[in-house]
Design a protein around this motif. Structure first.
Motif, PDB file in Angstrom:
ATOM      1  N   ASP A   1       6.341   5.155  -2.427  1.00 10.61           N
ATOM      2  CA  ASP A   1       6.396   4.610  -1.070  1.00 10.61           C
ATOM      3  C   ASP A   1       5.099   4.870  -0.318  1.00 10.61           C
ATOM      4  O   ASP A   1       4.594   4.011   0.411  1.00 10.61           O
ATOM      5  N   ALA A   2       4.568   6.062  -0.471  1.00  8.68           N
ATOM      6  CA  ALA A   2       3.315   6.395   0.202  1.00  8.68           C
ATOM      7  C   ALA A   2       2.181   5.517  -0.300  1.00  8.68           C
ATOM      8  O   ALA A   2       1.325   5.068   0.472  1.00  8.68           O
ATOM      9  N   ALA A   3       2.186   5.238  -1.592  1.00  9.83           N
ATOM     10  CA  ALA A   3       1.147   4.374  -2.153  1.00  9.83           C
ATOM     11  C   ALA A   3       1.259   2.963  -1.603  1.00  9.83           C
ATOM     12  O   ALA A   3       0.251   2.305  -1.305  1.00  9.83           O
ATOM     13  N   ALA A   4       2.507   2.491  -1.445  1.00 12.87           N
ATOM     14  CA  ALA A   4       2.702   1.147  -0.896  1.00 12.87           C
ATOM     15  C   ALA A   4       2.200   1.069   0.536  1.00 12.87           C
ATOM     16  O   ALA A   4       1.559   0.094   0.941  1.00 12.87           O
ATOM     17  N   THR A   5       2.487   2.103   1.327  1.00  8.10           N
ATOM     18  CA  THR A   5       2.004   2.131   2.709  1.00  8.10           C
ATOM     19  C   THR A   5       0.485   2.138   2.758  1.00  8.10           C
ATOM     20  O   THR A   5      -0.142   1.454   3.574  1.00  8.10           O
ATOM     21  N   ALA A   6      -0.111   2.905   1.864  1.00  8.62           N
ATOM     22  CA  ALA A   6      -1.572   2.957   1.814  1.00  8.62           C
ATOM     23  C   ALA A   6      -2.151   1.603   1.429  1.00  8.62           C
ATOM     24  O   ALA A   6      -3.173   1.171   1.972  1.00  8.62           O
ATOM     25  N   ASP A   7      -1.470   0.905   0.500  1.00 14.19           N
ATOM     26  CA  ASP A   7      -1.946  -0.414   0.093  1.00 14.19           C
ATOM     27  C   ASP A   7      -1.942  -1.380   1.271  1.00 14.19           C
ATOM     28  O   ASP A   7      -2.886  -2.147   1.467  1.00 14.19           O
ATOM     29  N   ARG A   8      -0.866  -1.372   2.088  1.00 15.25           N
ATOM     30  CA  ARG A   8      -0.789  -2.268   3.238  1.00 15.25           C
ATOM     31  C   ARG A   8      -1.850  -1.919   4.276  1.00 15.25           C
ATOM     32  O   ARG A   8      -2.446  -2.803   4.898  1.00 15.25           O
ATOM     33  N   THR A   9      -2.078  -0.618   4.473  1.00 14.16           N
ATOM     34  CA  THR A   9      -3.098  -0.197   5.432  1.00 14.16           C
ATOM     35  C   THR A   9      -4.477  -0.662   4.990  1.00 14.16           C
ATOM     36  O   THR A   9      -5.282  -1.143   5.791  1.00 14.16           O
ATOM     37  N   THR A  10      -4.738  -0.524   3.698  1.00 15.03           N
ATOM     38  CA  THR A  10      -6.022  -0.975   3.164  1.00 15.03           C
ATOM     39  C   THR A  10      -6.168  -2.485   3.298  1.00 15.03           C
ATOM     40  O   THR A  10      -7.225  -2.995   3.678  1.00 15.03           O
ATOM     41  N   ALA A  11      -5.097  -3.220   2.997  1.00 18.80           N
ATOM     42  CA  ALA A  11      -5.143  -4.682   3.080  1.00 18.80           C
ATOM     43  C   ALA A  11      -5.383  -5.146   4.509  1.00 18.80           C
ATOM     44  O   ALA A  11      -6.090  -6.128   4.744  1.00 18.80           O
ATOM     45  N   ALA A  12      -4.811  -4.441   5.479  1.00 17.09           N
ATOM     46  CA  ALA A  12      -4.965  -4.837   6.877  1.00 17.09           C
ATOM     47  C   ALA A  12      -6.410  -4.730   7.339  1.00 17.09           C
ATOM     48  O   ALA A  12      -6.815  -5.409   8.285  1.00 17.09           O
ATOM     49  N   ALA A  13      -7.190  -3.887   6.684  1.00 18.34           N
ATOM     50  CA  ALA A  13      -8.585  -3.701   7.084  1.00 18.34           C
ATOM     51  C   ALA A  13      -9.517  -4.729   6.456  1.00 18.34           C
ATOM     52  O   ALA A  13     -10.696  -4.797   6.818  1.00 18.34           O
ATOM     53  N   LEU A  14      -9.016  -5.538   5.539  1.00 20.06           N
ATOM     54  CA  LEU A  14      -9.856  -6.508   4.844  1.00 20.06           C
ATOM     55  C   LEU A  14     -10.072  -7.753   5.694  1.00 20.06           C
ATOM     56  O   LEU A  14      -9.217  -8.135   6.493  1.00 20.06           O
ATOM     57  N   THR A  15     -11.211  -8.392   5.511  1.00 18.99           N
ATOM     58  CA  THR A  15     -11.417  -9.711   6.098  1.00 18.99           C
ATOM     59  C   THR A  15     -10.606 -10.730   5.305  1.00 18.99           C
ATOM     60  O   THR A  15     -10.095 -10.428   4.221  1.00 18.99           O
ATOM     61  N   ASP A  16     -10.486 -11.951   5.836  1.00 17.85           N
ATOM     62  CA  ASP A  16      -9.703 -12.966   5.136  1.00 17.85           C
ATOM     63  C   ASP A  16     -10.275 -13.258   3.752  1.00 17.85           C
ATOM     64  O   ASP A  16      -9.529 -13.362   2.766  1.00 17.85           O
ATOM     65  N   SER A  17     -11.582 -13.400   3.668  1.00 13.30           N
ATOM     66  CA  SER A  17     -12.191 -13.690   2.367  1.00 13.30           C
ATOM     67  C   SER A  17     -12.022 -12.519   1.407  1.00 13.30           C
ATOM     68  O   SER A  17     -11.759 -12.710   0.211  1.00 13.30           O
ATOM     69  N   ALA A  18     -12.147 -11.284   1.928  1.00  7.28           N
ATOM     70  CA  ALA A  18     -11.951 -10.110   1.076  1.00  7.28           C
ATOM     71  C   ALA A  18     -10.496 -10.001   0.629  1.00  7.28           C
ATOM     72  O   ALA A  18     -10.211  -9.559  -0.494  1.00  7.28           O
ATOM     73  N   LEU A  19      -9.574 -10.418   1.495  1.00 10.10           N
ATOM     74  CA  LEU A  19      -8.158 -10.398   1.127  1.00 10.10           C
ATOM     75  C   LEU A  19      -7.889 -11.364  -0.022  1.00 10.10           C
ATOM     76  O   LEU A  19      -7.154 -11.038  -0.964  1.00 10.10           O
ATOM     77  N   VAL A  20      -8.477 -12.547   0.041  1.00  9.02           N
ATOM     78  CA  VAL A  20      -8.314 -13.512  -1.048  1.00  9.02           C
ATOM     79  C   VAL A  20      -8.905 -12.950  -2.342  1.00  9.02           C
ATOM     80  O   VAL A  20      -8.318 -13.092  -3.424  1.00  9.02           O
ATOM     81  N   ASP A  21     -10.057 -12.288  -2.240  1.00 10.56           N
ATOM     82  CA  ASP A  21     -10.656 -11.671  -3.432  1.00 10.56           C
ATOM     83  C   ASP A  21      -9.747 -10.582  -3.999  1.00 10.56           C
ATOM     84  O   ASP A  21      -9.614 -10.443  -5.225  1.00 10.56           O
ATOM     85  N   ALA A  22      -9.119  -9.813  -3.105  1.00 12.76           N
ATOM     86  CA  ALA A  22      -8.213  -8.756  -3.563  1.00 12.76           C
ATOM     87  C   ALA A  22      -6.999  -9.349  -4.270  1.00 12.76           C
ATOM     88  O   ALA A  22      -6.519  -8.807  -5.278  1.00 12.76           O
ATOM     89  N   ILE A  23      -6.496 -10.468  -3.750  1.00 10.82           N
ATOM     90  CA  ILE A  23      -5.371 -11.144  -4.402  1.00 10.82           C
ATOM     91  C   ILE A  23      -5.782 -11.616  -5.795  1.00 10.82           C
ATOM     92  O   ILE A  23      -5.032 -11.471  -6.771  1.00 10.82           O
ATOM     93  N   GLN A  24      -6.987 -12.157  -5.892  1.00  9.71           N
ATOM     94  CA  GLN A  24      -7.494 -12.600  -7.197  1.00  9.71           C
ATOM     95  C   GLN A  24      -7.555 -11.427  -8.177  1.00  9.71           C
ATOM     96  O   GLN A  24      -7.163 -11.549  -9.348  1.00  9.71           O
TER      97      GLN A  24
END
Length: 444
Positions: A223-246
């Motif tokens: 659960d803690a890892a999942a929360t950390a993942d969401r926190t990290t994702a929230a800090a990404l720009t839109d283009s970086a988020l798409v790259d992370a999804i890739q």
């Protein structure tokens, strides 16, 4: 769009408007259920976390909509904003007198027709425009409760405002009061619907905790890892988020077997195409039945304020008075101006990148013809319904008055068509071809 056509055809056939976060979640669940790879669940979970972030940023759409208490509050605010300006217009009384006074066998047919019009308009706004979403709460198995809520809230708002502002003559004649309220209700229902649908209150699908990894079987650590993942994702720009999804899809592809990699590739293509379509430009190419509905709603939105203005009559008289060789020059020039403005708003100076596709006779844009016809018919119907053409006693004068309202209605139709972006659904040419094929098959 069928799955088979997507899987076996090129990814260029993907329609971003048909991709929703729910469909992506379902596809990911199917992949993880069908594979026994130990890392697939964790990789799919990471992708879902990023998809939720993309949805909350507006990069992905939802295919469902749930009615919430806040929707009623937003409908109330929208209704007040739209209805208030008309409360001071005396033209409301003339229109109400027409609605109440035009009877057949004692039945106020125009009042009933206007009521039906409000219901259809509200339904069209909520169900026929924009992207296709399924309501989770329905009445009688088919009527969305949201439609009923919008109608009730907007009618109550119109009733209260008209009563408090003394515009119903103390309810000395209840039928006349209701007729006046109905005029305001027509406008208020538009505001209520827009106030509701423009809000963004729907929550993303829930993402369950990731499965325990071989390195750690502690659920709290997961659960803690999942929360950390969401926190990290929230800090990404839109283009970086798409790259992370890739990158996460790369992990999923490596985790599943060869038999499931094609499905993962398809899901990746749908996800990235939808995110890019929403976040980095929305090119409009298709012309669908939803575009026609959006033009209808937009034309009403712009036309109604002019229906209560007597200045429309003066402008119409001027159109008919300026003549050259017997032709109403001002009237014809205004008609040409309307067509040029539609072209300008849609294709040249509008807020969207709209492409001309499958033009009529190889030259005339379908969207131009559709917007012009829809806005004209809407203006004609409203002017007739609200008694602003004197019962068509003089058709030439009636057309001149309609052309004045048509001018502004065409602006609303143009913006209503293109502002929501490319609509979901099949191109209207394909729909017409399918209807033709069905008719021929029936005859055969």
């Amino acid at each position: 769009m069928s799955r088979s056509s997507t899987e076996h055809g090129s990814h260029d056939a993907i329609d971003p408007a048909e991709t929703t976060i729910e469909s992506l979640f379902a596809d990911l669940n199917t992949v993880t259920v069908e594979t026994t790879a130990p890392r697939a669940d964790a990789a799919a979970h990471d992708i879902k976390q990023l998809l939720v972030e993309a949805y909350e940023r507006g990069l992905l759409d939802s295919g469902v909509r749930e009615l919430q208490p806040r929707d009623a509050a937003e409908a109330f605010v929208g209704s007040v904003i739209f209805a208030s300006p008309l409360l001071v217009e005396d033209g409301v009384f003339d229109i109400a007198a027409h609605l109440f006074g035009s009877t057949v066998a004692g039945v106020p047919i125009y009042l009933l027709a206007n009521t039906l019009f409000v219901v259809v308009l509200t339904y069209a706004l909520l169900e026929w425009t924009g992207r296709n979403q399924q309501e989770t709460t329905v009445f009688l198995r088919s009527l969305p409760v949201r439609v009923v809520m919008i109608l009730v809230v907007s009618f109550v708002v119109a009733t209260v405002l008209m009563t408090v502002w003394g515009r119903v003559n103390g309810w000395t004649s209840p039928i006349a009061a209701i007729a006046r309220i109905t005029v305001i209700w027509t406008v208020g229902s538009i505001g209520a619907a827009l106030g509701d649908i423009l809000s963004d209150n729907d929550s993303a699908p829930a993402v369950s905790a990731p499965p325990p990894t071989p390195e750690s079987n502690d659920a709290s650590e997961a659960d803690a890892a999942a929360t950390a993942d969401r926190t990290t994702a929230a800090a990404l720009t839109d283009s970086a988020l798409v790259d992370a999804i890739q990158a996460e899809f790369d992990d999923l592809e490596s985790a599943v077997g060869a038999s499931h990699r094609e499905a993962v590739t398809r899901i990746r293509a749908e996800t990235v195409q939808a995110a890019l379509d929403h976040g980095f430009g929305d090119r409009i190419q298709k012309y669908t039945s939803r575009d026609i509905a959006e033009a209808f709603v937009g034309s009403i939105f712009f036309a109604i304020p002019f229906l209560v203005e007597d200045g429309v009559f003066e402008i119409a008289d001027y159109f008919l008075s300026v003549r050259f060789a017997g032709l109403p020059v001002a009237f014809l020039l205004n008609s040409a101006f309307v067509l040029v403005m539609i072209l300008a708003l849609v294709y040249w100076a509008g807020p969207q990148d709209v492409r001309i596709r499958r033009p009529l006779f190889g030259v005339i844009p379908r969207r131009l013809i559709g917007i012009a016809i829809v806005s004209f018919l809407t203006a004609a119907a409203l002017m007739t319904l609200w008694g602003r053409v004197n019962g068509w006693a003089d058709p030439v004068v009636a057309l001149a008055r309609i052309s004045v309202v048509w001018t502004v209605a065409s602006f609303g139709a143009s913006l209503g068509d293109i502002l929501p972006g490319e609509s979901s659904g099949a191109d209207i040419n394909d729909d017409l071809a399918a209807l033709g094929d069905a008719a021929r098959n029936t005859d055969a």
